[in-house]
Design an enzyme around this catalytic site. Structure first.
Site: not given
Lengths: 612, 612
Positions: A292, A392
């Site tokens: 990521e 998240c």
């Protein structure tokens, strides 16, 4: 130079237009949609601390504390504007649970109490300090919204434990958190309470980072968690994007609080590295799902773009901090890029579903390329989901939307800065400001300001805008038009000319070579298959033809139609044919705001297109 | 209609030019380079059958028999033209070993004798019949080169075992081979010996394929091994490319031998499906490494293109067979496409190293994208290797090069077909033919034919050629210029105008949208970073500018220089800028033949480029 002071969202009321619609949706739908999914998935229940290996409830993940904390923070921001007893009761219930289950030592983490207590503060990547950071942000937000400081008091005991373990005893299994977040949270708490222990702990974590060869336990190298260099030597953005930008936020906070020129220089360099070499036109960052993470300069593939929603929000947070210590328009430009594109794309138009990844191109057929093997290429999902295993992004979106008003104004002793353009009224440092605008539908902005006599009003001229008018004389400074307020009350009209504009990427961005993207004001557009047919790359746009711009209530923004040519094979059986043999038939191409893609079922989509 | 009969390579002597150079390299270097690496890696040694779990020699793989078989076949083709006692001795030694270790039952397979005897004919994907097929091809080639039939006799016993096990007792663990090859080999043997048992076994394997739901043991579905449908119902190319095209070769053989219209129709449909929807401009097929397989129509990504060298050779073999039963020029066009591009790219210019995968684009920076995690994207290698773990391609290249002369001519009772253009002399069905040409350096071809009076000479007009002259009157038929030979001896000059030509892909090929490829005659060109700088996509070619065409001995073909514009950012710090703001500076772009890429160290490379 003198630093700017943000005018917090609490002093700004979004009174209409684009952002009023988004905030109403957030308040009425999104905050509850996230709550419901977090209830469904056992995240609220986890705060009862009753999971055991034999129980039939979901096992808490070590980052679940942070999911609920971000939701509480969002709820607090909403409560600050709109009291809601039921919503407040949910927050209070979680605080009850936290209080009930806090360890005698002050420690609080669900996973490392019910599942793996032997590894408290042992595993660098287990997010305990990240969770604490988000709880601190929630506590500060809730106190500012309600005046209730119970959660702050609970966490203060935990922070004292962290101070002892990390800075006195050095008894933890690591020196600095694997996932940054606590640092910026400690700055928030420090600004609220002015207790130097918070500042010292934040500075400890910043200053220790990268001093030793502190790797993660897993597959990432030191760069992954920004541990490859001491922070003042970190001049390029590296590793996991969200971790990185949360760190950079804290570095900007530290630069501001301590007037540290080396930190400030690092922040400027990091910001430029991101926005000049590693950012999609939508503001998306992190071009690969591997880690990521940031990759290398100009590496911006469109269909595999990872572009985590949280990363866009984190870059917006970093940029928003940078404008306070270096009021150049490029910082607020980046905030604007995220507001209308990268961050906003994370939320569905109905307010209930989210993207974690935000590619700039979808080709549905790629998902079914492999017809003979049970294997496939990894590609982002094509429809938003209501919750993720790692969820998240949803609560990050809701806290972001609730506080967009905080990005509009800053002040210094003798100036008012206007960074963003949203219909609002604000009470600012003895002044009252009213902003009327239909932005981003058009670029007309009227500011009615009272109480500014003798001050300078700085209005950002957006980076996308090359043509504008101001109703009062001005001078340009760092991308802001500066107006001297000679009268106590005055009206300032600014008109940023909006029209379809075509941008090209830097020639080093291979993925966009020979292609263009369409903007209208700050809004990046995309084509979807549902409007434009199966193959978006047989359409060649005519940029100088007549554009049709039509406001669409669904999107709260304009839909744009452009003339195009549809390229067709002269001979369908010829896989390769001489250049020029193809047929070009007149067509129309319909563009919608990028943030609104994937709201009408699965579809091909592209931001970058062929252009005459 | 009457079928054509191939004039075998043994009746054709390549006397000069491009292919003489390649064949000399093959004979003097490549055949020995492959031999040496196969010795190094224990492949020859494996035929001693002395591997045991405790031995320190490499464990044989179940396809090693086929690697050596293909090498023996190649050696035989070379021996047919150039006696070489040492080379022949190596072949004889392998035959000695095979004879010494053949099972009493007739069975022969190294792996399934020394390592896994309990699984003989149990595991469909274990390549026993594939290995037998390659041994048969070697045996036929060696007999035709030397008159020695010992290997044929050995294998005949094995074939009898296969006939009994598969067609009488049905005692194997599967019905048809997981990897096709034996079928086409049996047709070769049938044509040599005219023993119907070979035809019957080949037809058994063809006819049983896809009749039952015969999956592989592994991760591929039935389509992967062309077992999803009975062969006459297979109208689209599916699954593993080499398996598929070897099957299609056998289907074409069967169509020819049995005059089966359904098989012929399937072959035509498969050929069109490949060449109209699934083939790169280089002739590469198999766009994904997942399954080394065909994917979906128009799915032709360039940098991840798998394009196994063996698959190009297999398509060339299929096309070469198709031209015999349907003399349309599109088949020999495809052979030509492989000869000068897809198949040839598999070999380094020094004749010693090979590509298994043949992408159309290399971006070296993509290999170092991931700076913070120990992970990466899968991409083809960028430099040829002398041997692979799965080293099927090297001996396939050498047998292919040794027999290119067999693709030039076919005959019927009253016609001579000229399909390919190579400097050669041939003795054909009572005629003598001399072909003089510098093809592909230029398109001038002189045919001096003796003994053709009363026949028609058909000369293929290449698909790439729109402009040509013939020295004698002709009529066009199926893409061939037909000349009636009124004299016994005559000279025919044909001149195919060669010039840099630019082709576009079908608009459905997303990967090539807005791009062009350069051909010069049959040769596809590419740009390399070593000539053109780091970023090949900031170069925009001017197709109508003056091209410089220069013969280069290294490549045996022309190097082409074209005027171009190099796009540079007006502002290096602007990642996105208005279209038209970029600077375009005059530049030169150098193109070399695609088959010659990656011979000067690691470099970026692209076949498809931006074009004005």
């Amino acid at each position: 130079m003198e630093h700017l002071q943000q005018v917090p969202f609490s002093q700004v009321d979004i009174t209409g237009g684009f952002w009023r619609q988004k905030q109403t949706l957030n308040r009425d739908v999104t905050i509850f949609a996230v709550r419901d999914r977090f209830e469904d998935t056992g995240r609220f229940r986890a705060f009862k601390f009753d999971w055991t290996p034999d129980s039939d409830i979901p096992k808490p993940h070590f980052f679940w504390d942070s999911d609920i904390a971000k939701w509480m923070e969002s709820a607090a921001y909403i409560l600050a504007k709109t009291p809601d007893a039921a919503l407040q009761q949910t927050v209070e219930q979680v605080i009850d649970d936290i209080e009930a289950h806090q360890d005698e030592s002050g420690y609080f983490n669900i996973y490392h109490t019910v599942a793996e207590p032997e590894n408290r503060f042992r595993i660098r990547d287990h997010h305990e300090l990240y969770c604490l950071g988000h709880l601190i942000e929630a506590a500060v937000a809730y106190f500012e919204a309600t005046g209730h400081d119970r959660l702050i008091r609970i966490l203060d005991r935990y922070i004292d434990l962290v101070i002892r373990v990390f800075t006195v005893e050095h008894s933890a299994g690591f020196t600095t958190p694997g996932h940054e977040e606590i640092e910026l949270a400690l700055f928030k708490l420090y600004r609220l309470r002015r207790d130097k222990k918070y500042l010292d702990l934040a500075m400890f974590f910043l200053n220790e980072r990268g001093q030793t060869d502190e790797y993660l336990t897993g597959w990432g190298n030191a760069r992954y968690a920004q541990s490859h260099l001491p922070v003042r030597q970190q001049l390029t953005a590296e590793g996991h994007c969200v971790r990185a930008c949360y760190l950079y936020c804290a570095m900007a906070d530290a630069a501001k609080e301590t007037n540290d020129p080396a930190l400030f220089a690092a922040c400027r360099s990091l910001f430029d590295d991101i926005t000049q070499k590693k950012m999609y036109v939508t503001g998306g960052i992190g071009s690969s799902h591997h880690g990521e993470a940031f990759t290398i300069p100009y590496d911006l593939p469109n269909d595999t773009a990872y572009n985590e929603t949280c990363a866009s929000i984190a870059l917006s947070m970093f940029a928003d901090r940078m404008k306070e210590i270096d009021p150049q328009s490029k910082y607020a430009d980046t905030v604007e890029r995220e507001l209308y594109n990268g961050a906003l794309a994370g939320l569905s138009l109905d307010g209930k579903a989210f993207f974690y990844e935000n590619p700039l191109e979808i080709n549905l057929s790629d998902r079914h390329r492999h017809t003979s093997v049970n294997d496939s290429d990894r590609l982002p999902i094509t429809q938003r989901l209501e919750v993720f295993g790692c969820s998240c992004c949803p609560p990050n979106v809701t806290r972001y939307l609730a506080t967009v008003g905080g990005s509009i104004y800053s002040v210094t002793d003798d100036a008012l800065y206007v960074h963003q353009f949203m219909e609002n009224t604000a009470s600012v440092d003895g002044m009252t400001v009213r902003m009327q605008t239909r932005y981003p539908q058009d670029g007309k902005v009227r500011l009615t300001i009272d109480g500014a006599k003798g001050k300078t009003v700085f209005v950002r001229i957006p980076g996308w805008c090359s043509d504008y008018t101001c109703s009062l004389p001005c001078r340009m400074q760092n991308g802001y038009a500066a107006f001297s307020a000679d009268e106590d009350a005055f009206v300032l009209d600014v008109d940023f000319a909006m029209q379809p504009s075509f941008v090209a990427a830097h020639p080093a961005v291979r993925a966009d070579a020979g292609k263009a993207a369409l903007l209208y004001g700050p809004v990046v557009y995309c084509m979807e298959g549902v409007d434009n047919g199966e193959n978006l790359f047989d359409l060649v746009i005519e940029p100088h033809g007549g554009a049709e711009v039509r406001f669409d209530e669904t999107y709260g923004a304009n839909v744009i139609t452009l003339p195009a040519q549809r390229i067709e094979a002269a001979d369908e059986t010829a896989l390769y044919a001489p250049c020029g043999a193809e047929k070009a038939t007149p067509a129309k191409a319909t563009f919608i705001p990028y943030y609104a893609y994937a709201n009408r079922g699965e579809s091909d989509m592209t931001v970058w297109f062929r252009c005459l």
